[in-house]
Design a protein around this motif. Structure first.
Motif, PDB file in Angstrom:
ATOM      1  N   MET A   1      -8.592  -2.773   1.801  1.00 11.49           N
ATOM      2  CA  MET A   1      -9.146  -3.070   3.129  1.00 11.49           C
ATOM      3  C   MET A   1      -8.168  -3.970   3.885  1.00 11.49           C
ATOM      4  O   MET A   1      -7.649  -4.936   3.317  1.00 11.49           O
ATOM      5  CB  MET A   1     -10.482  -3.809   2.940  1.00 11.49           C
ATOM      6  CG  MET A   1     -11.135  -4.272   4.213  1.00 11.49           C
ATOM      7  SD  MET A   1     -12.776  -4.980   3.781  1.00 11.49           S
ATOM      8  CE  MET A   1     -13.288  -5.657   5.324  1.00 11.49           C
ATOM      9  N   GLU A   2      -7.946  -3.622   5.159  1.00 10.00           N
ATOM     10  CA  GLU A   2      -6.994  -4.439   5.923  1.00 10.00           C
ATOM     11  C   GLU A   2      -7.544  -5.850   6.148  1.00 10.00           C
ATOM     12  O   GLU A   2      -8.710  -6.009   6.508  1.00 10.00           O
ATOM     13  CB  GLU A   2      -6.732  -3.783   7.276  1.00 10.00           C
ATOM     14  CG  GLU A   2      -5.767  -2.620   7.185  1.00 10.00           C
ATOM     15  CD  GLU A   2      -5.738  -1.828   8.470  1.00 10.00           C
ATOM     16  OE1 GLU A   2      -5.932  -2.432   9.538  1.00 10.00           O
ATOM     17  OE2 GLU A   2      -5.530  -0.606   8.374  1.00 10.00           O
ATOM     18  N   PHE A   3      -6.671  -6.811   5.958  1.00  5.04           N
ATOM     19  CA  PHE A   3      -7.087  -8.208   6.126  1.00  5.04           C
ATOM     20  C   PHE A   3      -7.508  -8.475   7.577  1.00  5.04           C
ATOM     21  O   PHE A   3      -8.367  -9.304   7.860  1.00  5.04           O
ATOM     22  CB  PHE A   3      -5.928  -9.120   5.707  1.00  5.04           C
ATOM     23  CG  PHE A   3      -6.273 -10.584   5.674  1.00  5.04           C
ATOM     24  CD1 PHE A   3      -7.349 -11.041   4.925  1.00  5.04           C
ATOM     25  CD2 PHE A   3      -5.531 -11.512   6.388  1.00  5.04           C
ATOM     26  CE1 PHE A   3      -7.682 -12.400   4.889  1.00  5.04           C
ATOM     27  CE2 PHE A   3      -5.839 -12.866   6.356  1.00  5.04           C
ATOM     28  CZ  PHE A   3      -6.927 -13.307   5.612  1.00  5.04           C
ATOM     29  N   THR A  33     -16.946  -2.808   4.358  1.00  8.11           N
ATOM     30  CA  THR A  33     -16.257  -3.271   3.139  1.00  8.11           C
ATOM     31  C   THR A  33     -16.394  -2.268   1.992  1.00  8.11           C
ATOM     32  O   THR A  33     -17.516  -1.871   1.671  1.00  8.11           O
ATOM     33  CB  THR A  33     -16.870  -4.621   2.691  1.00  8.11           C
ATOM     34  OG1 THR A  33     -16.757  -5.547   3.760  1.00  8.11           O
ATOM     35  CG2 THR A  33     -16.176  -5.178   1.459  1.00  8.11           C
ATOM     36  N   ASP A 110       1.920  -4.331   5.313  1.00  9.19           N
ATOM     37  CA  ASP A 110       0.563  -4.568   5.817  1.00  9.19           C
ATOM     38  C   ASP A 110      -0.167  -5.534   4.903  1.00  9.19           C
ATOM     39  O   ASP A 110      -0.067  -5.393   3.697  1.00  9.19           O
ATOM     40  CB  ASP A 110      -0.215  -3.239   5.770  1.00  9.19           C
ATOM     41  CG  ASP A 110      -0.475  -2.777   7.168  1.00  9.19           C
ATOM     42  OD1 ASP A 110      -0.068  -3.505   8.098  1.00  9.19           O
ATOM     43  OD2 ASP A 110      -1.070  -1.692   7.324  1.00  9.19           O
ATOM     44  N   THR A 112      -3.398  -6.746   3.066  1.00 12.83           N
ATOM     45  CA  THR A 112      -4.751  -6.297   2.732  1.00 12.83           C
ATOM     46  C   THR A 112      -5.552  -7.494   2.208  1.00 12.83           C
ATOM     47  O   THR A 112      -4.968  -8.492   1.781  1.00 12.83           O
ATOM     48  CB  THR A 112      -4.713  -5.235   1.613  1.00 12.83           C
ATOM     49  OG1 THR A 112      -4.090  -5.833   0.481  1.00 12.83           O
ATOM     50  CG2 THR A 112      -3.952  -3.990   2.040  1.00 12.83           C
ATOM     51  N   GLU A 114      -7.139  -7.456  -0.499  1.00 15.34           N
ATOM     52  CA  GLU A 114      -6.824  -7.529  -1.938  1.00 15.34           C
ATOM     53  C   GLU A 114      -5.581  -8.388  -2.164  1.00 15.34           C
ATOM     54  O   GLU A 114      -5.565  -9.253  -3.040  1.00 15.34           O
ATOM     55  CB  GLU A 114      -6.589  -6.128  -2.524  1.00 15.34           C
ATOM     56  CG  GLU A 114      -7.824  -5.252  -2.618  1.00 15.34           C
ATOM     57  CD  GLU A 114      -8.159  -4.501  -1.327  1.00 15.34           C
ATOM     58  OE1 GLU A 114      -7.680  -4.918  -0.243  1.00 15.34           O
ATOM     59  OE2 GLU A 114      -8.901  -3.514  -1.384  1.00 15.34           O
ATOM     60  N   ARG A 115      -4.548  -8.152  -1.333  1.00 14.66           N
ATOM     61  CA  ARG A 115      -3.311  -8.913  -1.538  1.00 14.66           C
ATOM     62  C   ARG A 115      -3.521 -10.405  -1.257  1.00 14.66           C
ATOM     63  O   ARG A 115      -3.068 -11.256  -2.026  1.00 14.66           O
ATOM     64  CB  ARG A 115      -2.211  -8.355  -0.614  1.00 14.66           C
ATOM     65  CG  ARG A 115      -0.936  -9.147  -0.720  1.00 14.66           C
ATOM     66  CD  ARG A 115       0.199  -8.577   0.086  1.00 14.66           C
ATOM     67  NE  ARG A 115       1.223  -9.585   0.295  1.00 14.66           N
ATOM     68  CZ  ARG A 115       2.088  -9.561   1.286  1.00 14.66           C
ATOM     69  NH1 ARG A 115       2.079  -8.569   2.163  1.00 14.66           N
ATOM     70  NH2 ARG A 115       2.991 -10.515   1.411  1.00 14.66           N
ATOM     71  N   GLU A 150      -3.958 -13.977  11.599  1.00 14.83           N
ATOM     72  CA  GLU A 150      -4.130 -13.885  10.137  1.00 14.83           C
ATOM     73  C   GLU A 150      -3.614 -15.154   9.465  1.00 14.83           C
ATOM     74  O   GLU A 150      -4.238 -15.687   8.551  1.00 14.83           O
ATOM     75  CB  GLU A 150      -3.391 -12.662   9.588  1.00 14.83           C
ATOM     76  CG  GLU A 150      -4.095 -11.354   9.921  1.00 14.83           C
ATOM     77  CD  GLU A 150      -3.235 -10.118   9.641  1.00 14.83           C
ATOM     78  OE1 GLU A 150      -3.788  -9.021   9.665  1.00 14.83           O
ATOM     79  OE2 GLU A 150      -2.016 -10.273   9.392  1.00 14.83           O
TER      80      GLU A 150
END
Ligand code: AMP
Length: 588
Positions: A1-3, A33, A110, A112, A114-115, A150
């Motif tokens: 999922m994109e941050f 989500t 990109d 995410t 998750e990252r 971000e």
């Protein structure tokens, strides 16, 4: 999922304090989500990575954050510091700095959710000599790929300053709507949360397995259960009025509440605010498993410091000596304790919460063996005023604070304060009739003997509706030199450049603190106040409530979370109670 999706929601949530709007934003976010990461999203919204009891803390120092911003933007630290001082918000400063980024990066990856989550997790776990450098490396690599907005939120997460004002109840409303289509299912979620203290786990269960699985949600050994709390009362008469003609009275010991989770030799201890406190009590970890007569168990007890010669209970402050990371063995022998059991919540794989008080007490006595170190809290069934008074006398003589009164036929209500348990302290019976637990929000430098410490502290109550801390008084009496020293050591790391937005106060303190520490005070009276913000507009328009002649009792309540401090609702009840007493006296 994109941050960026999460960041957009954070941005919207920050712009409102209205519960309905917040719920709506959350529902929209949960619907976008992927279910595999729902628990991560829930933790991040709360500004954490895992439930509190796992003790995984981000808390990156401002200095490291600034150096990382400098590294990834090429802008000198001095300039970043200047920007930070303007607004007092390093996240916001970073977003401005990154807008003017001088070093352009070409290979932009990109980001995410998750990252970001994995990186924050790695940072939280870093220890040892090179950890600062590694932290900087991780942070700047994230910032390199982040948009200015971000970056703002990455920094807030890292510094622990993300404050979206989302209360747990709001989160549960939104989860119920998003994953079951019915807000009323909140109650079922609430139960799951009360027995697990893990909102991420609750979210994951409803998102993946649905509401039916939530209904079957069970206690998980080694996940703390949210404690049952008591209402306060002021007199024996009030006890009889509220509890009828036969109920249990237990000594109210002045120690630290602990929830013990035990299976064989494995054991974890959780504080009242669900922090893992096992490391402070190696003696409990060593001795108590031998007293347990069943395969696994969750029990509650009050840990109390004792005088070994007289066997008398010592006040709570004595336990503070145990709050240290090193040389704990020495503290164990210097400050002996006993563990005083009063409830059982789980036994041999089954919940005991539904059992009534009498059955729980019996089960407790069957499952835990008493000796010099492990005791049952003294209990007596009382039926009239004289019996309560006698038992109160015994309790006070033993070094306790008063009595806890408990209804015999009621279950254990995890996570709620109610009238099934009442507390009656001896000190409630004079002056204001109560001690209060207040949050330290500001400080004033001392003069004379008190130079080099905070001579006066600004204190606040907790406003549950708004999730903020409202000023109620300044306190400058009751402190010994040792107290002042200790408070200075504890408060200094909490100093902030700018007042935390959850602090509501018009006072001009010399310094502001992160609202993280609770202390106990007594006072002679509660009065209307044009200056203080507690219970603003609740009694009279544009007027709050303040404490008259507040005095520190000597108790720093390290075991209490700031959300456990006295609430405005309690202050209003005390204010009204005090007016009633005055009125009744006038009639006499
Ligand atoms: P308070 O901290 O004043 O709100 O009082 C509640 C606290 O009293 C609990 O969190 C326990 O730490 C403590 N306590 C002492 N004795 C008992 C008891 N017999 N039953 C339950 N809690 C007790």
């Amino acid at each position: 999922m994109e941050f960026s999706i999460l960041v957009d929601s954070f941005y919207k949530m920050e712009s409102t304090r209205k519960r309905l709007e917040l719920t709506q934003f959350l529902v929209e976010l949960f619907e976008k989500t992927p279910i595999e990461i729902i628990s991560k999203i829930v933790y991040l919204i709360q500004g954490k990575l895992r439930p509190d009891f796992e003790g995984i803390e981000l808390g990156v120092a401002e200095r490291i954050a600034m150096r990382s911003i400098s590294k990834s933007s090429g802008i000198p630290i001095k300039k970043i510091e200047t920007e930070y001082r303007k607004g007092g918000d390093l996240g916001h400063a970073a977003s401005i700095i990154l807008e003017q980024k001088t070093q352009t990066t070409f290979l932009v990856e990109d980001i995410t959710v998750e990252r970001v989550y994995e990186t924050l997790f790695k940072i939280a776990k870093l220890e040892g000599p090179h950890s600062q450098d590694m932290k900087m490396k991780y942070i700047s690599s994230l910032l390199n790929d982040a948009s200015p907005l971000e970056a703002n939120y990455i920094l807030k997460l890292l510094l622990g300053t993300l404050r979206l004002g989302v209360a747990e109840n709001t989160m549960m409303d939104a989860l119920a709507i998003a994953f079951s289509g019915d807000k009323d299912n909140r109650k079922i979620l609430q139960h799951a949360y009360n027995v697990s203290s893990d909102l991420g786990k609750v979210a994951e269960t409803i998102a993946i397995d649905g509401i039916e699985e939530i209904k079957k949600f069970k206690i998980i050994l080694f996940n703390p259960i949210r404690p049952m709390l008591a209402d306060r009362i002021k007199s024996e008469e009030e006890a009889i009025e509220k509890m009828g003609n036969a109920f249990a009275a237990e000594y109210k010991l002045d120690g630290e509440r602990v929830q013990l989770h035990i299976e064989g030799e494995k054991m974890e201890l959780f504080s009242r605010s669900l922090e893992n406190i096992s490391s402070y009590y190696p003696d409990i970890i060593e001795k108590i498993p031998k007293n347990i007569q069943v395969d696994n168990i969750i029990v509650e007890a009050e840990i109390v410091a004792i005088n070994e010669n007289t066997g008398k209970f010592l006040p709570f402050q004595e336990l503070m000596h145990r709050r240290r990371k090193y040389k704990i063995e020495k503290a164990v022998t210097q400050y002996p304790i006993t563990v005083n059991f009063f409830d059982i919540l789980y036994c041999n794989g089954k919940s005991c919460l539904e059992l009534n008080y009498k059955d729980r007490r019996r089960k407790l006595e069957e499952s835990v063996k008493e000796d010099n170190f492990a005791k049952y809290i003294p209990m007596s069934i009382v039926t009239n005023k004289n019996e309560i008074e006698d038992f109160m006398e015994n309790s006070i003589n033993s070094g306790s604070e008063g009595l806890m009164l408990k209804l015999l036929d009621k279950p254990y209500q995890a996570g709620s304060r109610g009238s099934h348990w009442l507390k009656l302290k001896r000190e409630y019976q004079n002056e204001l009739g109560d001690s209060l637990d207040l949050v330290v929000i500001g400080g004033f430098f001392g003069k004379g003997r008190r130079t080099g410490s905070y001579g006066t502290l600004l204190l606040a109550t907790y406003d549950e509706d708004e999730d903020v801390f409202t000023s109620i008084c300044k306190v400058g009496t009751g402190f010994t030199d040792e107290d002042l020293d200790q408070l200075y050591q504890m408060l200094n790391p909490k100093v902030t450049i700018k007042k935390n937005p959850r602090i509501i106060s018009e006072m001009k303190a010399d310094v502001w603190f992160e609202p993280e520490l609770v202390i106990e005070v007594v006072a002679s009276e509660i009065t209307l106040s044009p200056i203080h913000k507690a219970a603003m507009d609740k009694i009279r328009k544009e007027t709050g409530l303040a404490l008259r002649f507040p005095k520190f009792t000597g108790k720093i309540r390290v075991e209490k979370a700031v959300e456990d401090a006295s609430t405005n609702e309690e202050i209003i009840a005390l204010y009204k109670g005090q007016k009633k007493v005055a009125h009744d006296k006038n009639l006499m």
